[in-house]
Design a protein around this motif. Structure first.
Motif, PDB file in Angstrom:
ATOM      1  N   ASP A 136       0.807  -1.221   0.000  1.00  0.00           N
ATOM      2  CA  ASP A 136       0.000   0.000   0.000  1.00  0.00           C
ATOM      3  C   ASP A 136       0.842   1.274   0.000  1.00  0.00           C
ATOM      4  N   THR A 137       2.101   1.179   0.446  1.00  0.00           N
ATOM      5  CA  THR A 137       2.978   2.350   0.466  1.00  0.00           C
ATOM      6  C   THR A 137       3.899   2.389  -0.755  1.00  0.00           C
ATOM      7  N   PHE A 138       3.568   1.573  -1.765  1.00  0.00           N
ATOM      8  CA  PHE A 138       4.292   1.535  -3.026  1.00  0.00           C
ATOM      9  C   PHE A 138       5.733   1.043  -2.884  1.00  0.00           C
ATOM     10  N   GLU A 139       5.989   0.223  -1.872  1.00  0.00           N
ATOM     11  CA  GLU A 139       7.290  -0.421  -1.737  1.00  0.00           C
ATOM     12  C   GLU A 139       7.300  -1.703  -2.569  1.00  0.00           C
ATOM     13  N   ILE A 140       8.340  -1.872  -3.389  1.00  0.00           N
ATOM     14  CA  ILE A 140       8.440  -3.015  -4.295  1.00  0.00           C
ATOM     15  C   ILE A 140       9.326  -4.085  -3.670  1.00  0.00           C
ATOM     16  N   THR A 141       8.840  -5.310  -3.674  1.00  0.00           N
ATOM     17  CA  THR A 141       9.590  -6.442  -3.126  1.00  0.00           C
ATOM     18  C   THR A 141       9.737  -7.519  -4.188  1.00  0.00           C
ATOM     19  N   ASP A 142      10.980  -7.955  -4.405  1.00  0.00           N
ATOM     20  CA  ASP A 142      11.265  -9.051  -5.334  1.00  0.00           C
ATOM     21  C   ASP A 142      11.665 -10.278  -4.531  1.00  0.00           C
ATOM     22  N   GLU A 143      11.093 -11.432  -4.881  1.00  0.00           N
ATOM     23  CA  GLU A 143      11.423 -12.677  -4.202  1.00  0.00           C
ATOM     24  C   GLU A 143      11.565 -13.808  -5.214  1.00  0.00           C
ATOM     25  N   PHE A 144      12.512 -14.710  -4.930  1.00  0.00           N
ATOM     26  CA  PHE A 144      12.626 -15.931  -5.716  1.00  0.00           C
ATOM     27  C   PHE A 144      11.604 -16.922  -5.186  1.00  0.00           C
ATOM     28  N   LEU A 145      10.652 -17.311  -6.012  1.00  0.00           N
ATOM     29  CA  LEU A 145       9.547 -18.147  -5.555  1.00  0.00           C
ATOM     30  C   LEU A 145       9.935 -19.621  -5.510  1.00  0.00           C
ATOM     31  N   THR A 146      10.392 -20.172  -6.644  1.00  0.00           N
ATOM     32  CA  THR A 146      10.741 -21.586  -6.686  1.00  0.00           C
ATOM     33  C   THR A 146      11.480 -21.913  -7.975  1.00  0.00           C
ATOM     34  N   MET A 147      12.064 -23.097  -8.011  1.00  0.00           N
ATOM     35  CA  MET A 147      12.683 -23.626  -9.221  1.00  0.00           C
ATOM     36  C   MET A 147      12.074 -24.985  -9.517  1.00  0.00           C
ATOM     37  N   GLU A 148      11.590 -25.171 -10.729  1.00  0.00           N
ATOM     38  CA  GLU A 148      10.927 -26.404 -11.128  1.00  0.00           C
ATOM     39  C   GLU A 148      11.730 -27.086 -12.237  1.00  0.00           C
ATOM     40  N   LEU A 153      21.277   0.622 -26.689  1.00  0.00           N
ATOM     41  CA  LEU A 153      19.912   0.705 -26.175  1.00  0.00           C
ATOM     42  C   LEU A 153      19.657  -0.387 -25.149  1.00  0.00           C
ATOM     43  N   ASN A 154      20.112  -1.582 -25.431  1.00  0.00           N
ATOM     44  CA  ASN A 154      19.915  -2.704 -24.524  1.00  0.00           C
ATOM     45  C   ASN A 154      20.530  -2.422 -23.158  1.00  0.00           C
ATOM     46  N   MET A 155      21.722  -1.830 -23.142  1.00  0.00           N
ATOM     47  CA  MET A 155      22.374  -1.510 -21.877  1.00  0.00           C
ATOM     48  C   MET A 155      21.591  -0.458 -21.093  1.00  0.00           C
ATOM     49  N   LYS A 156      20.970   0.480 -21.784  1.00  0.00           N
ATOM     50  CA  LYS A 156      20.178   1.513 -21.115  1.00  0.00           C
ATOM     51  C   LYS A 156      18.911   0.942 -20.487  1.00  0.00           C
ATOM     52  N   LEU A 157      18.425  -0.175 -21.035  1.00  0.00           N
ATOM     53  CA  LEU A 157      17.186  -0.766 -20.526  1.00  0.00           C
ATOM     54  C   LEU A 157      17.434  -1.757 -19.401  1.00  0.00           C
ATOM     55  N   GLN A 158      18.694  -2.038 -19.099  1.00  0.00           N
ATOM     56  CA  GLN A 158      19.017  -2.999 -18.057  1.00  0.00           C
ATOM     57  C   GLN A 158      19.265  -2.303 -16.729  1.00  0.00           C
ATOM     58  N   GLY A 159      19.321  -3.092 -15.673  1.00  0.00           N
ATOM     59  CA  GLY A 159      19.622  -2.564 -14.354  1.00  0.00           C
ATOM     60  C   GLY A 159      18.392  -2.414 -13.481  1.00  0.00           C
ATOM     61  N   LYS A 160      18.639  -2.223 -12.214  1.00  0.00           N
ATOM     62  CA  LYS A 160      17.562  -2.104 -11.236  1.00  0.00           C
ATOM     63  C   LYS A 160      17.114  -0.653 -11.083  1.00  0.00           C
ATOM     64  N   ASP A 161      15.953  -0.505 -10.418  1.00  0.00           N
ATOM     65  CA  ASP A 161      15.416   0.811 -10.032  1.00  0.00           C
ATOM     66  C   ASP A 161      15.209   1.722 -11.231  1.00  0.00           C
ATOM     67  N   GLN A 162      14.738   1.162 -12.325  1.00  0.00           N
ATOM     68  CA  GLN A 162      14.402   1.964 -13.492  1.00  0.00           C
ATOM     69  C   GLN A 162      12.882   2.048 -13.615  1.00  0.00           C
ATOM     70  N   PHE A 163      12.401   3.227 -13.952  1.00  0.00           N
ATOM     71  CA  PHE A 163      10.970   3.429 -14.118  1.00  0.00           C
ATOM     72  C   PHE A 163      10.602   3.233 -15.587  1.00  0.00           C
ATOM     73  N   VAL A 164       9.396   2.734 -15.796  1.00  0.00           N
ATOM     74  CA  VAL A 164       8.984   2.377 -17.144  1.00  0.00           C
ATOM     75  C   VAL A 164       8.971   3.587 -18.062  1.00  0.00           C
ATOM     76  N   GLN A 165       8.602   4.760 -17.533  1.00  0.00           N
ATOM     77  CA  GLN A 165       8.551   5.936 -18.397  1.00  0.00           C
ATOM     78  C   GLN A 165       9.938   6.327 -18.900  1.00  0.00           C
ATOM     79  N   ASP A 166      10.974   6.114 -18.064  1.00  0.00           N
ATOM     80  CA  ASP A 166      12.339   6.406 -18.492  1.00  0.00           C
ATOM     81  C   ASP A 166      12.823   5.396 -19.531  1.00  0.00           C
ATOM     82  N   MET A 167      12.461   4.140 -19.332  1.00  0.00           N
ATOM     83  CA  MET A 167      12.851   3.109 -20.285  1.00  0.00           C
ATOM     84  C   MET A 167      12.185   3.335 -21.641  1.00  0.00           C
ATOM     85  N   TYR A 168      10.909   3.695 -21.609  1.00  0.00           N
ATOM     86  CA  TYR A 168      10.212   3.932 -22.871  1.00  0.00           C
ATOM     87  C   TYR A 168      10.729   5.195 -23.560  1.00  0.00           C
TER      88      TYR A 168
END
Length: 363
Positions: free
Chosen positions: A104-116, A262-277
């Motif tokens: 609800d506070t717009f905090e983003i969490t990434d987790e590794f769920l599983t490997m099948e 271009l590919n390098m500019k689209l990589q990395g963490k903490d990038q917003f979609v509007q900047d990538m587009y």
């Protein structure tokens, strides 16, 4: 000399057989030897099919993501999954599932769920069933799942450049896929004082690495040609002596270099979609500029192509290729174009009012 070489080879093979596989002839019956030979041949075939299978896996991952996305199209909750698939040392497909959530506070969490492990087929249906089972097992509500992404990015190189991509990939894999030949090539580069000491590895699956790979092959093309002559394999790669193909190769090397940026500019963490587009839109504008400029033959943005005098007669063809690539980008990112205004609002929620402070006429 050739007769002596043949004798040495025969002796080496015989010595290897008697020292490493002594039990094969002395303790195995005829049927057992046949079964063992068939098993070895099957292992070799499995190794040769490795890259072909990787391509099929990427396509299946993409298909599975479309199937999941279709089921979740009406949902609008902050939760999505990412699918990645690779093979382990035993050539067993491993499906990695990551999950990302927003609170609800717009905090983003990434987790590794599983490997099948996928020991059977890796069709889109199989991946869909496995992911669905994981979602049910983890008791994740389907209503909160809004998006599924995979690493199966469709190839953006275009059909116009396939006649360049295929021979280059074949050439690199020819040199690097064989251990002895690869070592001989490295030694050859060291002895000839080449600028680079090896080729970058590439397969058809990883098309995004074409920029660096093409540039490396271009810079070593003379050394590669000389090495193929020594190996008696020059006839298998006639493109290296074809001036017209070399022009196309140089053009492709420059285009893929721009795409790699271009590919390098689209990589990395903490990038917003509007900047990538924004980066994607800027690249599309560059393609339009490149297409116009190349017709007038200023090759500022194509330094590799500029080294070839023969390229002057092919500028119209290259302009058309750039136009086709621009059209492909417009098609692939058409969904973002539809929400461009919304993305601009996120990027700049409080635009300046240009009319503030302006004089108002009273007459």
């Amino acid at each position: 000399m050739s007769g002596n070489c043949g004798g040495f080879k025969e002796y080496n093979i015989s010595r290897h057989f008697t020292t490493k596989h002594a039990n094969y002839a002395s303790k195995l019956s005829t049927k057992e030897r046949e079964a063992t030979a068939q098993k070895l041949a099957a292992n070799l075939q499995a190794q040769q099919n490795f890259f072909h299978r990787q391509t099929a896996i990427q396509e299946s991952s993409t298909k599975a993501s479309f199937m999941l996305s279709f089921k979740l199209a009406k949902a609008s909750k902050p939760l999505f999954e990412a699918l990645d698939e690779s093979n382990d040392v035993k050539d067993t497909a491993q499906l990695l599932i990551f999950i990302r959530g927003i609170n609800d506070t717009f905090e983003i969490t990434d987790e590794f769920l599983t490997m099948e492990s996928l020991k059977g087929q890796t069709r889109g249906e199989d991946l869909y069933d496995r992911v669905s089972a994981v979602i049910e097992k983890m008791k994740l509500p389907w209503s909160k799942l809004i998006n599924v992404t995979t690493d199966g990015s469709p190839n953006l190189t275009g059909k116009n450049l396939n006649h360049v991509v295929n021979p280059v990939v074949k050439l690199v894999n020819f040199i690097r896929a064989r251990g002895l030949q690869h070592r001989q090539f490295i030694t050859f580069l060291e002895e000839t004082d080449a600028d680079h000491q090896d080729l970058l590895y590439h397969s058809r699956v990883r098309w995004l690495s074409l920029g660096k790979e093409f540039q490396r092959v271009w810079e070593l093309k003379e050394k590669i040609g000389a090495f193929l002559e020594l190996q008696g394999k020059a006839d298998e790669f006639p493109e290296l002596s074809n001036k017209s193909w070399l022009c196309d190769f140089a053009f492709a090397a420059d285009v893929f270099s721009h795409m790699n940026e271009l590919n390098m500019k689209l990589q990395g963490k903490d990038q917003f979609v509007q900047d990538m587009y924004t980066n994607v839109k800027a690249f599309k504008s560059k393609l339009v500029l490149f297409s116009r400029q190349i017709l007038n033959k200023p090759l500022t943005h194509f330094p590799t192509l500029a080294t070839l005098k023969e390229a002057g007669a092919k500028m119209k063809k290259y302009s058309e290729s750039l136009d086709a690539l621009h059209g492909e980008f417009c098609h692939r990112f058409s969904d973002f174009e539809k929400i461009d205004k919304s993305l601009q609002l996120v990027a700049c929620p409080r635009p300046q009012n240009s009319s503030r402070g302006a004089a108002v006429r009273t007459d």
